[in-house]
Design a protein around this motif. Structure first.
Motif, PDB file in Angstrom:
ATOM      1  N   SER A 104       2.756   7.936  -0.967  1.00 43.47           N
ATOM      2  CA  SER A 104       3.167   8.883  -1.998  1.00 43.47           C
ATOM      3  C   SER A 104       4.490   9.533  -1.617  1.00 43.47           C
ATOM      4  CB  SER A 104       2.087   9.959  -2.185  1.00 43.47           C
ATOM      5  OG  SER A 104       1.748  10.567  -0.951  1.00 43.47           O
ATOM      6  N   GLN A 105       5.384   9.670  -2.608  1.00 45.50           N
ATOM      7  CA  GLN A 105       6.716  10.253  -2.445  1.00 45.50           C
ATOM      8  C   GLN A 105       7.617   9.435  -1.517  1.00 45.50           C
ATOM      9  OE1 GLN A 105       6.740  14.595  -1.908  1.00 45.50           O
ATOM     10  NE2 GLN A 105       4.514  14.563  -2.099  1.00 45.50           N
ATOM     11  N   PHE A 106       7.236   8.183  -1.240  1.00 48.23           N
ATOM     12  CA  PHE A 106       8.076   7.335  -0.388  1.00 48.23           C
ATOM     13  C   PHE A 106       8.295   5.968  -1.038  1.00 48.23           C
ATOM     14  CE2 PHE A 106       8.407   4.645   3.637  1.00 48.23           C
ATOM     15  CZ  PHE A 106       9.757   4.873   3.776  1.00 48.23           C
ATOM     16  N   SER A 107       7.264   5.108  -1.074  1.00 46.46           N
ATOM     17  CA  SER A 107       7.456   3.796  -1.674  1.00 46.46           C
ATOM     18  C   SER A 107       6.121   3.091  -1.917  1.00 46.46           C
ATOM     19  CB  SER A 107       8.352   2.912  -0.796  1.00 46.46           C
ATOM     20  OG  SER A 107       7.642   2.462   0.341  1.00 46.46           O
ATOM     21  N   TYR A 108       6.205   2.046  -2.744  1.00 42.83           N
ATOM     22  CA  TYR A 108       5.086   1.134  -2.972  1.00 42.83           C
ATOM     23  C   TYR A 108       5.529  -0.257  -2.551  1.00 42.83           C
ATOM     24  CZ  TYR A 108       2.166  -2.199  -5.497  1.00 42.83           C
ATOM     25  OH  TYR A 108       1.370  -3.265  -5.816  1.00 42.83           O
ATOM     26  N   VAL A 109       4.695  -0.944  -1.764  1.00 41.83           N
ATOM     27  CA  VAL A 109       5.036  -2.267  -1.244  1.00 41.83           C
ATOM     28  C   VAL A 109       3.909  -3.241  -1.564  1.00 41.83           C
ATOM     29  CG1 VAL A 109       5.526  -3.638   0.825  1.00 41.83           C
ATOM     30  CG2 VAL A 109       6.428  -1.306   0.627  1.00 41.83           C
ATOM     31  N   ASN A 110       4.278  -4.418  -2.064  1.00 38.86           N
ATOM     32  CA  ASN A 110       3.316  -5.479  -2.358  1.00 38.86           C
ATOM     33  C   ASN A 110       3.716  -6.710  -1.545  1.00 38.86           C
ATOM     34  OD1 ASN A 110       1.827  -7.662  -3.600  1.00 38.86           O
ATOM     35  ND2 ASN A 110       1.485  -6.299  -5.344  1.00 38.86           N
ATOM     36  N   PHE A 111       2.853  -7.106  -0.601  1.00 41.66           N
ATOM     37  CA  PHE A 111       3.118  -8.242   0.288  1.00 41.66           C
ATOM     38  C   PHE A 111       2.197  -9.402  -0.071  1.00 41.66           C
ATOM     39  CE2 PHE A 111       1.885 -10.680   4.037  1.00 41.66           C
ATOM     40  CZ  PHE A 111       3.103 -11.028   4.603  1.00 41.66           C
ATOM     41  N   ASN A 112       2.770 -10.596  -0.245  1.00 40.96           N
ATOM     42  CA  ASN A 112       1.998 -11.792  -0.598  1.00 40.96           C
ATOM     43  C   ASN A 112       2.327 -12.916   0.374  1.00 40.96           C
ATOM     44  OD1 ASN A 112       0.926 -11.116  -3.573  1.00 40.96           O
ATOM     45  ND2 ASN A 112       3.014 -10.332  -3.334  1.00 40.96           N
ATOM     46  N   GLN A 113       1.298 -13.627   0.787  1.00 43.18           N
ATOM     47  CA  GLN A 113       1.509 -14.773   1.669  1.00 43.18           C
ATOM     48  C   GLN A 113       0.582 -15.912   1.274  1.00 43.18           C
ATOM     49  OE1 GLN A 113       2.142 -14.487   6.046  1.00 43.18           O
ATOM     50  NE2 GLN A 113       0.220 -15.623   6.209  1.00 43.18           N
ATOM     51  N   LEU A 114       1.150 -17.087   1.087  1.00 39.44           N
ATOM     52  CA  LEU A 114       0.404 -18.300   0.753  1.00 39.44           C
ATOM     53  C   LEU A 114       0.718 -19.353   1.804  1.00 39.44           C
ATOM     54  CD1 LEU A 114      -1.428 -19.753  -1.364  1.00 39.44           C
ATOM     55  CD2 LEU A 114       0.703 -20.559  -2.430  1.00 39.44           C
ATOM     56  N   GLU A 115      -0.321 -19.876   2.453  1.00 42.55           N
ATOM     57  CA  GLU A 115      -0.122 -20.882   3.493  1.00 42.55           C
ATOM     58  C   GLU A 115      -0.965 -22.124   3.207  1.00 42.55           C
ATOM     59  OE1 GLU A 115       1.247 -18.595   7.553  1.00 42.55           O
ATOM     60  OE2 GLU A 115      -0.880 -19.057   7.304  1.00 42.55           O
ATOM     61  N   GLY A 131      10.852   2.114  -4.939  1.00 40.41           N
ATOM     62  CA  GLY A 131      11.096   3.437  -4.380  1.00 40.41           C
ATOM     63  C   GLY A 131      10.395   4.530  -5.165  1.00 40.41           C
ATOM     64  N   LEU A 132       9.833   5.498  -4.460  1.00 40.38           N
ATOM     65  CA  LEU A 132       9.148   6.633  -5.086  1.00 40.38           C
ATOM     66  C   LEU A 132       9.705   7.977  -4.626  1.00 40.38           C
ATOM     67  CD1 LEU A 132       5.452   5.382  -4.642  1.00 40.38           C
ATOM     68  CD2 LEU A 132       6.898   5.109  -6.659  1.00 40.38           C
ATOM     69  N   ASP A 133      10.747   7.934  -3.813  1.00 41.66           N
ATOM     70  CA  ASP A 133      11.283   9.141  -3.186  1.00 41.66           C
ATOM     71  C   ASP A 133      12.299   9.802  -4.117  1.00 41.66           C
ATOM     72  OD1 ASP A 133      11.948  11.098  -1.427  1.00 41.66           O
ATOM     73  OD2 ASP A 133      12.676   9.780   0.160  1.00 41.66           O
ATOM     74  N   LYS A 134      11.826  10.577  -5.078  1.00 43.33           N
ATOM     75  CA  LYS A 134      12.699  11.180  -6.085  1.00 43.33           C
ATOM     76  C   LYS A 134      13.741  12.101  -5.478  1.00 43.33           C
ATOM     77  CE  LYS A 134       9.231  10.966  -9.771  1.00 43.33           C
ATOM     78  NZ  LYS A 134       8.439  11.736 -10.749  1.00 43.33           N
ATOM     79  N   ARG A 135      13.365  12.848  -4.459  1.00 47.20           N
ATOM     80  CA  ARG A 135      14.298  13.796  -3.829  1.00 47.20           C
ATOM     81  C   ARG A 135      15.008  13.182  -2.623  1.00 47.20           C
ATOM     82  NH1 ARG A 135      10.804  18.898  -2.531  1.00 47.20           N
ATOM     83  NH2 ARG A 135       9.174  17.334  -2.220  1.00 47.20           N
ATOM     84  N   GLN A 136      14.704  11.920  -2.328  1.00 41.85           N
ATOM     85  CA  GLN A 136      15.296  11.198  -1.192  1.00 41.85           C
ATOM     86  C   GLN A 136      15.155  11.994   0.107  1.00 41.85           C
ATOM     87  OE1 GLN A 136      19.301  10.192  -2.592  1.00 41.85           O
ATOM     88  NE2 GLN A 136      18.538   8.174  -3.174  1.00 41.85           N
ATOM     89  N   LEU A 137      13.932  12.464   0.337  1.00 42.89           N
ATOM     90  CA  LEU A 137      13.655  13.202   1.558  1.00 42.89           C
ATOM     91  C   LEU A 137      13.484  12.265   2.748  1.00 42.89           C
ATOM     92  CD1 LEU A 137      11.068  15.825   0.248  1.00 42.89           C
ATOM     93  CD2 LEU A 137      13.510  16.143   0.629  1.00 42.89           C
ATOM     94  N   PHE A 138      12.905  11.086   2.502  1.00 40.46           N
ATOM     95  CA  PHE A 138      12.537  10.189   3.590  1.00 40.46           C
ATOM     96  C   PHE A 138      13.420   8.945   3.679  1.00 40.46           C
ATOM     97  CE2 PHE A 138       8.615  12.224   1.975  1.00 40.46           C
ATOM     98  CZ  PHE A 138       8.368  13.043   3.057  1.00 40.46           C
ATOM     99  N   SER A 139      14.109   8.586   2.639  1.00 38.51           N
ATOM    100  CA  SER A 139      14.963   7.405   2.669  1.00 38.51           C
ATOM    101  C   SER A 139      16.084   7.570   1.649  1.00 38.51           C
ATOM    102  CB  SER A 139      14.157   6.143   2.356  1.00 38.51           C
ATOM    103  OG  SER A 139      13.837   6.089   0.983  1.00 38.51           O
TER     104      SER A 139
END
Length: 457
Positions: A261-272, A289-297
């Motif tokens: 929350s307030q930082f980011s959402y990440v979706n990782f996929n791997q097919l082998e 990106g979810l950091d509206k105020r850019q506090l963390f990134s």
């Protein structure tokens, strides 16, 4: 030339003992139920619950050397420590666990330097980044949990180690990353496994304190640069959800989702897909990106980035070779907290990250050899990687093409018979950056070696 000879001499003088580590992250569940025997009624009373428990641990020696021939600077450190864990037996499906660790600085060069270009970056990570001059009081409570298991599934609450692609122990120092929260693993499906959890605190690798998720973001950079200013405190949590499906006997699919929350959402996929002797793998990562105020990134809210990584691998009985590529698909870098784990991309090798780099185009070749008939658990890895990326100069408002080349020799083994609890890892690395390198730490070539000795009991 003299400095190169000194570095090679240091490598030859190191005894060949260390810790066996896998260069690639394993996509497995935390405390996987497939790796432990389970009897829900192993104990029949409260007394037996503790009496039939088991104690385990590890004693580790960890030595590092870093040489910069051009600047004629040298950093080195030797750490000695251990971990001790006690887990009760199962009683009506319940288990308790507690564990801690300690570390001592046996010998080291000056670790308190604030010169970022020549800072003892890796040597500091053997002890406490938050207090690099501390040599003795380096203990930490690492595990404290209660676990309930039903059939092949379980729920776990408390302090624990976590193993996922982006959140993992990254255990090549003295203190791995540990997390506090709730984890659920559902493994009742024939081909499907689901797991996930929520975490509100973390004790990052190379630190001794438990801190909030928000405090940990960017912690390494702050303390490597000697920045002791207070970070912005926000009440945020780390959410993880994993799904793993065995499509058929030759093909597996993994999906991991991370929501901070307030930082980011990440979706990782791997097919082998694997059919002897060929293995082919592909990864796709999407980040929002979810950091509206850019506090963390510096990634603006609603801005997206994506990365693809692929692998072609040939697997023979005594050797394996793979060609790997990772390509950024957008103009913005992938941003994730280094304090939570290593990169999971196929190109990854130790001491090489692509997190935070713009315009990534990375290629690596990995050769693994098992040359001894009478030493099954011996692996000699020869890894080379070349990463092209854009260095962004904020002051001049422009970017330049840069390259980071790395060659590693990674020797890992377990002993047998009377020495079966002993293992080692001996890692030797050369890093050479090309182009207009803005990152001062990579301004010149670096020779680095690490020796780890583990005794498990």
């Amino acid at each position: 030339m003299k400095s190169h000879i000194i570095f090679l001499g240091l490598l030859l003088l190191c005894p060949i003992f260390g810790n066996s580590q896998n260069n690639n992250q394993q996509l497995q569940s935390i405390d996987s139920v497939n790796l432990e025997s389970f009897n829900p009624n192993e104990a029949h009373s409260f007394k037996e619950w503790f009496q039939k428990g088991h104690t385990s641990g590890i004693i580790r020696a960890n030595m590092m050397h870093t040489l910069r021939p051009k600047a004629e600077t040298y950093n080195g450190a030797l750490a000695l420590g251990g971990r001790l864990y006690y887990h009760t037996s199962y009683w009506k499906g319940l288990k308790l666990g507690v564990g801690g660790l300690f570390t001592y600085n046996v010998a080291s060069t000056n670790l308190a330097s604030n010169n970022y270009m020549f800072a003892p970056k890796w040597e500091r990570q053997l002890f406490d980044l938050q207090d690099p001059v501390n040599k003795h009081d380096l203990d930490r409570l690492e595990e404290l949990f209660v676990k309930y298991r039903h059939k092949d599934s379980y729920i776990k609450l408390g302090k624990m180690l976590v193993e996922t692609p982006f959140v993992n122990p990254q255990d090549s120092r003295m203190k791995p990353s540990a997390f506090q929260g709730l984890w659920i693993d559902w493994n009742e499906g024939h081909r499907l496994e689901l797991n996930g959890g929520i975490f509100n605190k973390v004790s990052p690798r190379s630190t001794t304190e438990w801190i909030g998720i928000s405090e940990s973001i960017g912690l390494y950079e702050r303390y490597q640069k000697g920045d002791t200013s207070s970070p912005i405190h926000e009440n945020i949590n780390l959410w993880i959800l994993g799904a793993h499906y065995k499509i058929n006997s030759n093909m597996n699919y993994h999906n991991w989702q991370y929501y901070i929350s307030q930082f980011s959402y990440v979706n990782f996929n791997q097919l082998e897909w694997r059919k002897s002797p060929i293995q082919i793998g592909i990864q796709y990562v999407f980040q929002k990106g979810l950091d509206k105020r850019q506090l963390f990134s510096k990634m603006p809210a609603k801005q997206n980035t994506s990365i693809m990584s692929g692998q072609v691998k040939w697997i023979a009985p005594k050797w394996q070779i793979s060609y790997n590529i990772t390509q950024g698909l957008s103009d913005t870098p992938f941003i994730f907290s280094k304090e939570w784990g290593n990169d999971p991309f196929y190109t990854y090798i130790s001491r090489h990250r692509i997190e935070g780099l713009n315009g990534v185009n990375s290629h690596s070749i990995k050769l693994n050899l098992q040359p001894f008939n009478n030493w099954k658990d011996f692996n000699l890895g020869v890894y080379g990687i070349r990463t092209a990326y854009e260095e962004v100069d904020v002051l001049l408002n422009n970017s330049t093409d840069s390259y980071l080349n790395q060659l590693s020799l990674d020797m890992q083994a377990h002993f047998s018979k009377h020495w079966e609890n002993l293992s080692f890892r001996f890692l030797n690395t050369i890093l050479i950056a090309k182009g207009k390198v803005i990152n001062p730490f990579l301004k010149e070539e670096i020779f680095h070696s690490q020796l780890i000795v583990n005794y498990n009991f």
